[in-house]
Design an enzyme around this catalytic site. Sequence first.
Site, PDB file in Angstrom:
ATOM      1  N   GLY A   4      12.654 -41.273 -42.276  1.00 46.76           N
ATOM      2  CA  GLY A   4      14.151 -41.280 -41.833  1.00 46.76           C
ATOM      3  C   GLY A   4      14.483 -39.835 -41.819  1.00 46.76           C
ATOM      4  N   ILE A   5      15.729 -39.689 -41.330  1.00 44.85           N
ATOM      5  CA  ILE A   5      16.473 -38.403 -41.387  1.00 44.85           C
ATOM      6  C   ILE A   5      16.777 -37.777 -42.813  1.00 44.85           C
ATOM      7  CG2 ILE A   5      18.905 -39.263 -41.304  1.00 44.85           C
ATOM      8  CD1 ILE A   5      19.361 -37.192 -39.402  1.00 44.85           C
ATOM      9  N   ARG A  22       7.852 -48.513 -43.814  1.00 43.93           N
ATOM     10  CA  ARG A  22       7.030 -49.515 -43.113  1.00 43.93           C
ATOM     11  C   ARG A  22       5.876 -48.726 -42.080  1.00 43.93           C
ATOM     12  NH1 ARG A  22      11.367 -53.225 -40.754  1.00 43.93           N
ATOM     13  NH2 ARG A  22      12.357 -51.326 -40.341  1.00 43.93           N
ATOM     14  N   THR A  38      16.740 -45.322 -47.348  1.00 44.03           N
ATOM     15  CA  THR A  38      16.746 -46.186 -46.096  1.00 44.03           C
ATOM     16  C   THR A  38      17.584 -47.389 -46.373  1.00 44.03           C
ATOM     17  OG1 THR A  38      14.824 -47.318 -44.835  1.00 44.03           O
ATOM     18  CG2 THR A  38      15.183 -47.613 -47.251  1.00 44.03           C
ATOM     19  N   TRP A  39      17.926 -48.004 -45.094  1.00 40.75           N
ATOM     20  CA  TRP A  39      18.634 -49.394 -45.212  1.00 40.75           C
ATOM     21  C   TRP A  39      18.343 -49.809 -43.754  1.00 40.75           C
ATOM     22  CZ3 TRP A  39      22.345 -50.124 -41.127  1.00 40.75           C
ATOM     23  CH2 TRP A  39      22.746 -49.233 -40.292  1.00 40.75           C
ATOM     24  N   LYS A  68      30.971 -44.973 -45.434  1.00 35.72           N
ATOM     25  CA  LYS A  68      31.366 -46.338 -45.329  1.00 35.72           C
ATOM     26  C   LYS A  68      31.821 -46.944 -46.510  1.00 35.72           C
ATOM     27  CE  LYS A  68      28.073 -47.338 -42.712  1.00 35.72           C
ATOM     28  NZ  LYS A  68      27.479 -46.342 -42.187  1.00 35.72           N
ATOM     29  N   TYR A 119      27.318 -51.036 -49.330  1.00 35.48           N
ATOM     30  CA  TYR A 119      26.768 -49.934 -50.143  1.00 35.48           C
ATOM     31  C   TYR A 119      26.975 -50.443 -51.280  1.00 35.48           C
ATOM     32  CZ  TYR A 119      26.306 -46.601 -46.182  1.00 35.48           C
ATOM     33  OH  TYR A 119      26.200 -45.883 -45.129  1.00 35.48           O
ATOM     34  N   MET A 175      21.010 -43.427 -37.121  1.00 38.80           N
ATOM     35  CA  MET A 175      22.337 -42.763 -37.045  1.00 38.80           C
ATOM     36  C   MET A 175      21.973 -41.410 -37.027  1.00 38.80           C
ATOM     37  SD  MET A 175      24.319 -44.779 -40.203  1.00 38.80           S
ATOM     38  CE  MET A 175      23.255 -44.343 -41.560  1.00 38.80           C
TER      39      MET A 175
END
Length: 355
Positions: free
Chosen positions: A12-13, A34, A72-73, A113, A146, A181
């Site tokens: 991810g970013i 993954r 990650t999420w 958030k 969160y 995102m």
Amino acid sequence: MDKIALVVGASGIAGSNLAIKLISQGWNTYGLARTPNLEIEGLKPVSADLLDPEGLRNSLADIKPTHVYITTWMRNDTEAENIRVNSLMVRNLLEVLSAHQSVQHVALVTGLKHYLGPFEAYAQDGFLPETPLREEHPRLEIENFYYAQEDEVYAAAARDGFTWSIHRPHTVIGQAVGNAMNLGTTLAVYATICRETGRQFRWPGSSAQWNGLSDVTDVNVLADQLIWASTTDKAKNEAFNVVNGDVFRWSRLWNKLAAYFGVTPVGFEGTIKPLETEMANDGEIWQSIARKYNLKETELKRLASAWHTDLDLGRPIEVMTDMSKSRKLGFLVFKDTEEAFYQLFDQLRESNLIP
């Protein structure tokens, strides 16, 4: 003891850029995903699904990290499902690692958030916080995944005796493909489509965001804070905001970004004009652009996350993030936001992701 990092979400970013920085500083670095990231030199890939405890246990059987970075999420249809899935991911990971008793610190990346509310109530009336946003603001009286992720970290820390840190970036600016995102890359792709089709580079968001003050988080500033907090005693067991350190107005920056791409900017025209709607039929256009310039990624949805950019740019309030807490403890990293955007765009071109 050697520093052994496990970056969870290394494709991810946030995770990929953190892994690069850790490796450059001599850390023994594993990257869990993954679909593992195989492009980072020196990163040891770990293929695992955080929702599969047995598979996770097998994948981590011989890995004993001292520092764990959870970046990650997983997005789900409702906040209730976000809570169930994302808290389970953190719980499974920390329960599997508990058997090794090697973990000294766990860092969790969440975001604003925490203050602005979850997707279902994001920056809506009744959930609008006082700005600048400060870490001591109480949790909102609403479900938020969160909070559930944090609580899993707190519970595991009490059980296993490791320290922790929570990191709350604003919109993260950096390179990644397939990220859910990704405002910076989304705007780069949108501007490229505008240039190639002759369309105007139209502001999609609210009046409050257009005229108000805002800030963002360069991915390298986030990586620096993650490493700093996990290796600095006085920063442990704390939650930290993390942004570049400057503020800007989109009404100025939008014109600057347009000039970079050579497109005609259009500002706020009285109503929100969602980017998701604007780009809804651009998939084939992007494929044509990718073929024309022999770009690396032909699928628009793997580069642009218009839905999340609309959330950020459509908010009814200006959003500024206070950095006093970490500054007082010695985290002094600063990044000029305009330069961060230009550097990202240059990087996207060098990586053959935009022409």
